[in-house]
Design an enzyme around this catalytic site. Structure first.
Site, PDB file in Angstrom:
ATOM      1  N   HIS A 138      -4.937  11.002  -2.369  1.00 14.38           N
ATOM      2  CA  HIS A 138      -5.658   9.976  -3.131  1.00 14.38           C
ATOM      3  C   HIS A 138      -6.236  10.523  -4.431  1.00 14.38           C
ATOM      4  CE1 HIS A 138      -5.424   8.134   0.856  1.00 14.38           C
ATOM      5  NE2 HIS A 138      -5.579   6.990   0.229  1.00 14.38           N
ATOM      6  N   LYS A 158      -9.715 -15.566  16.082  1.00 15.16           N
ATOM      7  CA  LYS A 158      -9.637 -14.925  14.759  1.00 15.16           C
ATOM      8  C   LYS A 158     -10.931 -14.217  14.370  1.00 15.16           C
ATOM      9  CE  LYS A 158      -6.044 -17.943  12.953  1.00 15.16           C
ATOM     10  NZ  LYS A 158      -5.828 -18.745  14.177  1.00 15.16           N
ATOM     11  N   ASP A 214       0.587 -14.902  12.964  1.00 10.99           N
ATOM     12  CA  ASP A 214      -0.601 -15.508  12.364  1.00 10.99           C
ATOM     13  C   ASP A 214      -1.423 -14.388  11.740  1.00 10.99           C
ATOM     14  OD1 ASP A 214      -3.017 -16.701  11.754  1.00 10.99           O
ATOM     15  OD2 ASP A 214      -3.051 -17.959  13.547  1.00 10.99           O
ATOM     16  N   GLU A 240       0.838  -1.194   0.000  1.00 10.91           N
ATOM     17  CA  GLU A 240       0.000   0.000   0.000  1.00 10.91           C
ATOM     18  C   GLU A 240       0.872   1.242   0.000  1.00 10.91           C
ATOM     19  OE1 GLU A 240      -3.276   2.375   2.765  1.00 10.91           O
ATOM     20  OE2 GLU A 240      -2.691   0.347   3.286  1.00 10.91           O
TER      21      GLU A 240
END
Length: 805
Positions: A398, A234, A308, A99
């Site tokens: 942007h 998660k 993770d 990004e």
């Protein structure tokens, strides 16, 4: 057209299920077998997967059916000063991301926090949960079990210890939901994230529980599972936000008004006002907690350090708050459920381990430090992003070029034989020429700053410098043909608006007056029409200009596809001093004299041809417009002096301030002088000398304009001469240029033009360089600024001006 018939579901059921080769094997042979199978079944070439830098033997426990790796770029953000419970001093964070602007934004926040005194951080708690479910025949049995299980903590601790030396059971928390009881096993897991460890430990504990219940009449469960979603593994849950899962960590900083203004380009009040609107809107949207974009930092550090990655979901929830007191901005970030580890899992892999070492978190004993570092950098990003929104920089960053239609952009595949054949046929005077091969050449030489600037925009579009070796053959007289090859460079140009937008984004990051003023004048900072201007230069038939250009094979222009291409010779080892802006000591006196003599005939050839030049160089700067833009130049100067005092000290700023203030007077004199075609970027980034005779070759003409001929001389001297150059040497070089141009004016008038051109270079080019330098380091800038200021001082002394001090 024949219809494609899909096999029926019944037929598919009868086919054998495909079997992957090399299952369970961790060898290079198994990886290659799997890659071959994948190529065969997908018909994809998969060339990028041919080689892998990861040893398959290191991957058991991390991945199955290993076929290759995805390389994600890692950038460094910081350093950030910590004064935390578990981390003190400067820390630089590796962020794995694709990004654009993420690393820069984190770095900006880190700089602001560090300059204001640093970030205070501490771990509040650490735990990991697993929640098995026990279903009973009735409510009473479920209730009795819930009361019984909390009395068995000591026995369960012993069962856990049999499985893991790192997990310590701290809490048994039964939650009865009808006939089912979910039991939250809460552990401390030291340096590991503990998700796999606690699963194994909880399974062993549940085996003991089921064995005990089997002997207790009426309490045997009718069904059991190791997990039924209460742990929130998660997933975001409000329970974990309150009770914690992983590490609960907090970071806080206090920023003074000056730092907020100077670095974050906003004010404490503007940030606080936006924050209060964000809280209310977040509540309306149902946001859990309140945060800006902490997950960006968390994900980037997770990827770099072998965490993770799926745990970003639960780890990325934060509680971000700001308040203003006595003009200072206080910011706090709590991450209630940061699931991380510094041992086990992906942290065992070599590169991930190295990045943990960068953070001082490799190996046991560093879990709390790691959590505090992540929270500190997440706070830096939250602050930077919020300030960017409050200051208007977020939208600017942007901005995209608006297009009213879909554009079939030129692709890399289009830069082949069909494009090159007609160019080479004309250039080599061989109408029947055929291009037989185009081989791209890897070239480490630098591209222009404008090309780099445009590359920050839409990556789907092909722009840049593409060296190639083109093989060809042509028919000769009597049917005899010959063949050969030509090394050339294809320069595929961006649109002017693409460069203008990216430059405006850099100005936006400066904040303050620069950010306010630059959008109004951005069309007049020199980039307008650069995509067509250079093509016009290479199309010229003027002998003096063609003598200094690289050999041109042709240009290709297709406005519909936004395609602007120049095919020119590839400058190889037969030229000297190419790309020598950072090594001016390589320029000998005879080299500098050769460059001056080389460009002088171009200046002489176009003197007095203003109307002709305007036809393909417009827009051309004017005294009226430069006067109106004076507030922008002043803002750029003050920004540069504030941000880079090592480049522009008080004396330098005062001298340039006087020049900017007097723009209306001296630009009118400049505009009245004889003008010509100037390169307008005439420095060692864009020129070289042919080694055979020291003749000049000048390329990258996109900024060419109508100006006094001394403009090119001023820039060349600023780049090549040392900062302690003497007045006599400068005078000699001025005379050399005047005589080479053949100008009838005397030395005094010529020197006056040089002096004003030098001022113009300092204002319109160097101040923009300083702006760019804040985001893209320009190694040559410090020396060029010092030399320019020395050259200005020499001219002030000659003109009898008072010292600008």
């Amino acid at each position: 057209m024949s219809e494609i018939v899909e096999p029926s579901t019944d037929l598919l059921r009868k086919l054998p299920y495909p079997s992957l080769p090399g299952r369970g094997q961790y060898t290079e042979r198994a990886r290659r077998d799997l890659l071959a199978w994948l190529r065969k079944t997908t018909s994809a070439p998969l060339r990028s997967l041919e080689q892998s830098t990861i040893d398959p033997c290191s991957l058991p426990g991390n991945v199955e059916n290993f076929v290759g790796a995805v390389e994600i770029p890692v950038g460094l953000a910081g350093p950030l000063l910590f004064t935390g419970r578990n981390v003190e001093g400067m820390v630089t964070a590796p962020l794995a991301t694709t990004e654009g602007a993420l690393v820069a934004s984190v770095a900006r926040g880190a700089k602001a926090i560090t300059l204001a005194g640093g970030v205070t951080s501490q771990v509040i708690s650490q735990c990991m949960t697993r929640a098995p479910v026990f279903e009973f025949a009735g409510l009473s049995a479920a209730g009795e079990f819930a009361r019984w299980i909390v009395t068995r903590k000591d026995e369960l601790e012993r069962r856990v210890a049999e499985v893991s030396a790192h997990s310590r059971l701290t809490l048994i928390d039964p939650v009865q939901l009808g006939r089912a009881v979910h039991v939250r096993f809460v552990y401390e897991t030291a340096d590991a994230s503990g998700q796999n460890m606690t699963t194994a430990a909880t399974w062993r504990a549940c085996q003991w529980i089921n064995d005990q219940l089997a002997t207790m009449p009426g309490l045997a469960p009718v069904w059991f599972a190791i997990e039924a979603n209460l742990s929130g593994d998660k997933k975001f849950t409000h329970l974990n936000m309150i009770s914690g899962r992983g590490t609960r960590v907090v970071a806080e900083c206090v920023l003074d008004r000056t730092t907020v203004r100077r670095v974050l380009k906003s004010t404490p009040e503007a940030v606080d006002r936006l924050y209060r609107h964000c809280v209310l809107a977040g509540q309306q949207a149902g946001m859990a907690g309140h945060d800006i974009d902490a997950a960006n930092v968390i994900a980037a550090i997770f990827v770099a350090t072998g965490q993770d990655i799926a745990s970003v979901y639960e780890s990325g929830t934060g509680l971000f708050a700001v308040d203003v007191s006595e003009g200072e901005l206080r910011a706090t970030l709590v991450l209630p459920s940061l699931v991380t580890g510094v041992v086990g899992g992906g942290t065992r892999l070599a590169r991930q381990r190295d990045y943990l070492e960068v953070l001082g978190c490799g190996g046991e004993g560093h879990a709390a430090r790691f959590a505090e570092i992540i929270c500190g950098f997440a706070l830096a990003l939250n602050l930077s992003t919020m300030a960017a929104v409050a200051g208007g920089q977020f939208a600017d960053a942007h901005e995209r070029l608006g297009r009213g239609r879909r554009v079939n952009w030129l692709s890399r595949d289009d830069l082949g034989a069909p494009l090159l054949r007609p160019m080479l046929a004309r250039a080599l005077d061989a109408p029947g020429l055929e291009v037989t091969d185009v081989a791209w050449i890897e070239d480490a030489s630098g591209s222009s700053l404008i090309t780099e600037l445009a590359a920050r925009g839409d990556r789907r579009k092909t722009t840049g410098i593409f060296p190639a070796r083109v093989a060809w053959r042509r028919d000769g007289d009597g049917g005899n043909g010959d063949h050969g090859h030509t090394d050339l460079v294809l320069k595929v140009k961006p649109l002017d608006q693409e460069v203008i937008i990216e430059a405006a984004k850099l100005a936006s990051l400066c904040g303050g007056r620069v950010a306010d003023l630059y959008p109004h004048w951005r069309e007049w900072t020199g980039f307008k029409a650069l995509h067509t201007r250079e093509l016009s230069v290479y199309r010229t038939a003027e002998p003096a200009l063609r003598a200094v250009l690289p050999r041109t094979y042709g240009v290709h222009e297709d406005a519909g596809r936004e395609a602007y291409v120049i095919a020119m010779e590839r400058l190889g080892p037969d030229v000297l001093l190419k790309d020598s802006a950072d090594t001016p000591e390589r320029w000998r006196p005879e080299d500098l004299a050769a460059a001056i003599r080389g460009i002088a005939p171009v200046h002489a050839a176009f003197l007095g041809r203003d109307d002709e030049l305007r036809a393909w160089l417009d827009p051309v700067q004017s005294a009226e417009r430069m006067t109106a833009m004076r507030e922008l130049w002043a803002a750029l100067l003050e920004h540069g002096a504030s941000e880079h005092p090592e480049l522009l000290d008080a004396a330098a700023a005062a001298r340039l301030r006087r020049i900017v203030a007097e723009i209306p007077q001296w630009w009118r004199r400049l505009e009245s002088m004889p003008r010509t075609l100037v390169h307008n970027d005439f420095n060692p980034r864009n020129i070289a000398l042919r080694s055979a005779d020291l003749s000049l070759v000048a390329y990258d003409w996109e900024l060419a304009t109508l100006h006094v001929p001394q403009r090119d001389l001023a820039e060349l001297l600023a780049f090549v001469l040392p900062p302690d150059v003497g007045a006599a040497r400068v005078a000699a070089l001025l005379d050399l240029h005047r005589e080479a141009v053949g100008k009838a004016d005397g030395p005094e008038a010529w020197r006056e033009g040089y002096r004003l051109a030098l001022w113009d270079f300092a204002v319109t080019r160097l101040l923009l360089y300083v702006m760019v330098h804040g985001q893209r380091e320009l190694p040559f800038l410090s020396r060029v600024l010092a030399t320019t200021l020395r050259l200005i001082a020499i001219e002030d002394a000659v003109a009898g001006e008072p010292d600008a001090h």
